[in-house]
Design a protein around this motif. Sequence first.
Motif: not given
Length: 454
Positions: A207-226
């Motif tokens: 989930q962390i790896a996927a969320t980091k990929q989504l963040k690069l495309s702007g579909a997620s945020s750093q708070s979700k990763i944290t």
Amino acid sequence: MINLYIKKILKKIVIFMILFSSSDMLLRAFSLMELAEIALNNNSEILSAINSYQTSILSSKSMDGTFSPQLSFSSSSQISKDYTWKNCPDYLSSSISYVQTLPGGSSISISGGASVNAETIYEELYLNQKPNVSISLQQSLMSFWIQGKSKDPNIENFYQQEQYYYHELLNTKKSTLLNVAQNYVYILIYKKQIQISQNLLKLLDEQIAATKQLKLSGASSQSKITELLNSKWTSQQDLLSVQTNLESTLQNLKILCNHDIDISDIAYHDSVSQFTDEFCNLIQEVTERISDPIEKNFQLQIEMLNNKKIINKQKYAPEISISAQPAWSMGIKKENEWKNAWKEMGEPSNWSFSVGINLSPFISASRKQNIKQYELDYESIRNSYNNYILKKEMSKKQYKKLFELYTKQLEEIKKIYENQQIELLDVQEQYELGVISKLDYDSLRIRIENCNLN
């Protein structure tokens, strides 16, 4: 040269096989029944209980010398300053005494002896010899049979003590086996909890790896990763805690078995009913079908106290004594005729009889103290016994309710698991069609796997 080289290789292979075989023995897995047998043979508390029981058997056989006879011998003499070994002493007395304690506060004493007085009359030595024989009987006026008891409570107490230590041994075995089973089950639980935590950590990493990929495309945020990282840290702490509990439980099990074992690879039983039936049968066999040795011992303690009450009444009751002493008139004989006096002794010339009553035990302060102590001890044991029975009944009701609750929960979990299995098939089909991502599919799959482990 080649043969020497081959021998060296073969030697290394043999050494390797020995080491591998030894390590394999150390790392072998033990089933619950095997651990139970090891604990029964090696547990220090069980061995101590066996020793106490064997000691009680020895005490029961010898009765700690309660009815052992007493035998004594004494002698005294009076000699003049000119005495030599060839002369007769001025006075000589010797006696032997035998005392036999009997059941019921009775004892019989028999003593026999003789005294010799030497006198010189007209420069000729004469001997005055007197035999001394005494027979006496002492009897408590509150013997156990007078109190309505058919068996001697002293003898009965030794048998009851033997039974007490026997039940202590059975209870020690039973509690040890239950502790072994408890730690064994905890190990199985902790192993599954570790597996659940590892599955969850694996999912969180994905989930962390996927969320980091989504963040690069702007579909997620750093708070979700944290947030996911915090969840991972919490799961890692939970995993560490479970691993610590597992290690602690392993150590407890090793102490219980008093054996260096490694059971990190214990397999589940195929059948839960087989697991419980085998172990319950073992406990029944070990305890010889005595369901509750503790309750038996409470009953024995009450019986022993009642016997002690009878013994104390017998001990501190007035005591009557009867004695008889025969007397012979042997006369005074010359030194060289001393044997004739014994040959001519004949029947006793008279008898002396005496009767007495000893009231000292009855009026002593120890009697009142023992009565009070008995009352305190009896009340204490009776209260402990009643509390134990009450607690036992409450525990039965509590375990019955818990069992019903757990059975209901297990049925609900099984239904959830079956529904999730159906859902997993639908999600798998959607994943193969590309409708959902692999992460969503793995999330559901791991959740179902953890449900099965639970």
